[in-house]
Design a protein around this motif. Sequence first.
Motif, mmCIF file in Angstrom:
data_model
loop_
_atom_site.group_PDB
_atom_site.id
_atom_site.type_symbol
_atom_site.label_atom_id
_atom_site.label_comp_id
_atom_site.label_asym_id
_atom_site.label_seq_id
_atom_site.Cartn_x
_atom_site.Cartn_y
_atom_site.Cartn_z
ATOM 1 N N SER A 7 0.813 -1.212 0.000
ATOM 2 C CA SER A 7 0.000 0.000 0.000
ATOM 3 C C SER A 7 0.852 1.271 0.000
ATOM 4 C CB SER A 7 -0.935 0.017 1.221
ATOM 5 O OG SER A 7 -0.185 0.109 2.429
ATOM 6 N N THR A 8 2.097 1.180 0.463
ATOM 7 C CA THR A 8 2.947 2.370 0.496
ATOM 8 C C THR A 8 4.026 2.351 -0.595
ATOM 9 O OG1 THR A 8 4.362 1.315 2.156
ATOM 10 C CG2 THR A 8 2.605 2.769 2.959
ATOM 11 N N CYS A 9 3.981 1.323 -1.456
ATOM 12 C CA CYS A 9 4.942 1.263 -2.565
ATOM 13 C C CYS A 9 4.644 2.390 -3.545
ATOM 14 C CB CYS A 9 4.837 -0.088 -3.275
ATOM 15 S SG CYS A 9 5.892 -0.236 -4.738
ATOM 16 N N ASN A 10 5.661 3.177 -3.899
ATOM 17 C CA ASN A 10 5.445 4.289 -4.828
ATOM 18 C C ASN A 10 5.684 3.892 -6.292
ATOM 19 O OD1 ASN A 10 8.201 4.108 -5.009
ATOM 20 N ND2 ASN A 10 8.638 6.106 -4.091
ATOM 21 N N GLU A 11 5.900 2.602 -6.509
ATOM 22 C CA GLU A 11 6.059 2.038 -7.849
ATOM 23 C C GLU A 11 7.162 2.724 -8.648
ATOM 24 O OE1 GLU A 11 2.236 1.977 -9.734
ATOM 25 O OE2 GLU A 11 1.454 0.445 -8.369
ATOM 26 N N CYS A 12 8.253 3.070 -7.963
ATOM 27 C CA CYS A 12 9.374 3.743 -8.650
ATOM 28 C C CYS A 12 10.137 2.787 -9.560
ATOM 29 C CB CYS A 12 10.323 4.375 -7.632
ATOM 30 S SG CYS A 12 11.233 3.185 -6.606
ATOM 31 N N GLY A 13 10.076 1.489 -9.262
ATOM 32 C CA GLY A 13 10.735 0.503 -10.095
ATOM 33 C C GLY A 13 12.221 0.345 -9.862
ATOM 34 N N ARG A 14 12.741 1.014 -8.838
ATOM 35 C CA ARG A 14 14.184 0.938 -8.586
ATOM 36 C C ARG A 14 14.628 -0.468 -8.195
ATOM 37 N NH1 ARG A 14 17.294 5.314 -7.484
ATOM 38 N NH2 ARG A 14 18.250 4.327 -5.672
ATOM 39 N N CYS A 15 13.790 -1.184 -7.479
ATOM 40 C CA CYS A 15 14.149 -2.540 -7.064
ATOM 41 C C CYS A 15 14.380 -3.437 -8.276
ATOM 42 C CB CYS A 15 13.081 -3.126 -6.148
ATOM 43 S SG CYS A 15 11.411 -3.100 -6.830
ATOM 44 N N ALA A 16 13.494 -3.332 -9.270
ATOM 45 C CA ALA A 16 13.639 -4.136 -10.477
ATOM 46 C C ALA A 16 14.849 -3.683 -11.289
ATOM 47 C CB ALA A 16 12.370 -4.050 -11.323
ATOM 48 N N GLU A 17 15.096 -2.397 -11.290
ATOM 49 C CA GLU A 17 16.204 -1.844 -12.072
ATOM 50 C C GLU A 17 17.559 -2.297 -11.558
ATOM 51 O OE1 GLU A 17 18.167 2.547 -12.909
ATOM 52 O OE2 GLU A 17 16.017 2.397 -12.539
ATOM 53 N N VAL A 18 17.719 -2.348 -10.216
ATOM 54 C CA VAL A 18 19.047 -2.668 -9.662
ATOM 55 C C VAL A 18 19.257 -4.151 -9.402
ATOM 56 C CG1 VAL A 18 19.165 -0.407 -8.547
ATOM 57 C CG2 VAL A 18 18.413 -2.391 -7.215
ATOM 58 N N CYS A 19 18.222 -4.953 -9.416
ATOM 59 C CA CYS A 19 18.381 -6.382 -9.094
ATOM 60 C C CYS A 19 19.437 -7.001 -9.999
ATOM 61 C CB CYS A 19 17.057 -7.116 -9.271
ATOM 62 S SG CYS A 19 17.209 -8.916 -9.042
ATOM 63 N N PRO A 20 20.560 -7.444 -9.446
ATOM 64 C CA PRO A 20 21.638 -7.981 -10.276
ATOM 65 C C PRO A 20 21.231 -9.213 -11.089
ATOM 66 C CG PRO A 20 22.424 -7.529 -8.063
ATOM 67 C CD PRO A 20 20.933 -7.409 -8.030
ATOM 68 N N ALA A 21 20.304 -9.982 -10.559
ATOM 69 C CA ALA A 21 19.860 -11.196 -11.249
ATOM 70 C C ALA A 21 18.735 -10.929 -12.238
ATOM 71 C CB ALA A 21 19.413 -12.244 -10.227
ATOM 72 N N CYS B 38 21.630 -10.617 -2.075
ATOM 73 C CA CYS B 38 22.553 -9.477 -2.054
ATOM 74 C C CYS B 38 21.974 -8.247 -1.360
ATOM 75 C CB CYS B 38 22.980 -9.124 -3.474
ATOM 76 S SG CYS B 38 21.695 -8.325 -4.476
ATOM 77 N N ARG B 39 20.657 -8.156 -1.294
ATOM 78 C CA ARG B 39 19.943 -7.059 -0.627
ATOM 79 C C ARG B 39 19.990 -5.741 -1.390
ATOM 80 N NH1 ARG B 39 19.698 -8.024 5.780
ATOM 81 N NH2 ARG B 39 19.817 -10.284 5.766
ATOM 82 N N ALA B 40 20.288 -5.775 -2.669
ATOM 83 C CA ALA B 40 20.276 -4.544 -3.459
ATOM 84 C C ALA B 40 18.880 -3.927 -3.480
ATOM 85 C CB ALA B 40 20.736 -4.823 -4.884
ATOM 86 N N CYS B 41 17.848 -4.756 -3.606
ATOM 87 C CA CYS B 41 16.484 -4.234 -3.671
ATOM 88 C C CYS B 41 16.071 -3.586 -2.361
ATOM 89 C CB CYS B 41 15.509 -5.346 -4.062
ATOM 90 S SG CYS B 41 15.482 -6.752 -2.933
ATOM 91 N N ILE B 42 16.550 -4.139 -1.242
ATOM 92 C CA ILE B 42 16.239 -3.567 0.071
ATOM 93 C C ILE B 42 16.944 -2.225 0.237
ATOM 94 C CG2 ILE B 42 16.471 -3.879 2.573
ATOM 95 C CD1 ILE B 42 16.304 -6.890 2.117
#
Length: 278
Positions: free
Chosen positions: A197-211, A232-236
């Motif tokens: 509900s608080t996700c701003n849908e910026c898409g950064r998690c998908a963008e940086v995920c190394p896999a 790796c915790r990049a998305c976090i």
Amino acid sequence: MSVNRVVVAHFSPTGGTKKVAMALEDGLLDLSPKYRYQVITYNYLSPMQREQRVPEFTPNDLLVLCYPVYFGRMPSCLEQWPQLKGNGAKAVVCSVYGNRAIEDAERETITMLKEHGFEVIASLEAIAEHSQDRTLASHRPDKRDKEQLSTMARSIIEKVCEAEAKNSPLPSFNVDTTTPYRERSKIKATPKLLDISTCNECGRCAEVCPAGIIDRHTHEIIPGMEHKCMGCRACITTCRVGIRGFLCEDNLEIIKQMVNIKELNRARKHNLLKWPGA
């Protein structure tokens, strides 16, 4: 043949490896006026960066490749990287670990670079905060580490440039390629979207995920791709609203697993610079 350019490349999901890379860069910049080479920084965390933004290397380049060790192995997403082509460039491997152990990661990365056309002429072991528990190697690399890493970087470039001035080739690493690497540890828990509900849908998690396994629309790991998560915790780290993380039961399990690791590795370990044959 002189060094015209040094590329400091870092794969840094939580920032520790980048700090090591920047300390090395500081040392390299100190001597760039003397030896007249360019220093550039390259971030190769995301699949898009590894596919589309790879520098073109020549024999006049030196690559300093900084990467985090995961469970004694090189990050699995680097096993397939056809865009990386050394073309005879020299390379330095910098293995960054959380005060536990490097195990097979160094020889795996050296082998990978040699297969891609690099001559690996030095290897570094550097300490940064453990990504699973920041209290292990807390605040490292610290001031002492950074000064030491900068000194090591100056030592490397001086040795390379002086050898070239004397037309004396530097030896490169030959590593064992017959002994199997240790089996990759299976990640028992993957990061979740804890509050959609608080996700701003910026898409950064998908963008940086190394896999490259996070869906750009749902922002969750694509079903059936969980086994490719490296933990790796990049998305976090990249989530600006702080709603990515582990479920409570998963966090408790990670804490439990880290107790023995922390107990066995409390003593401060040191950064090391190694040369072939030494």
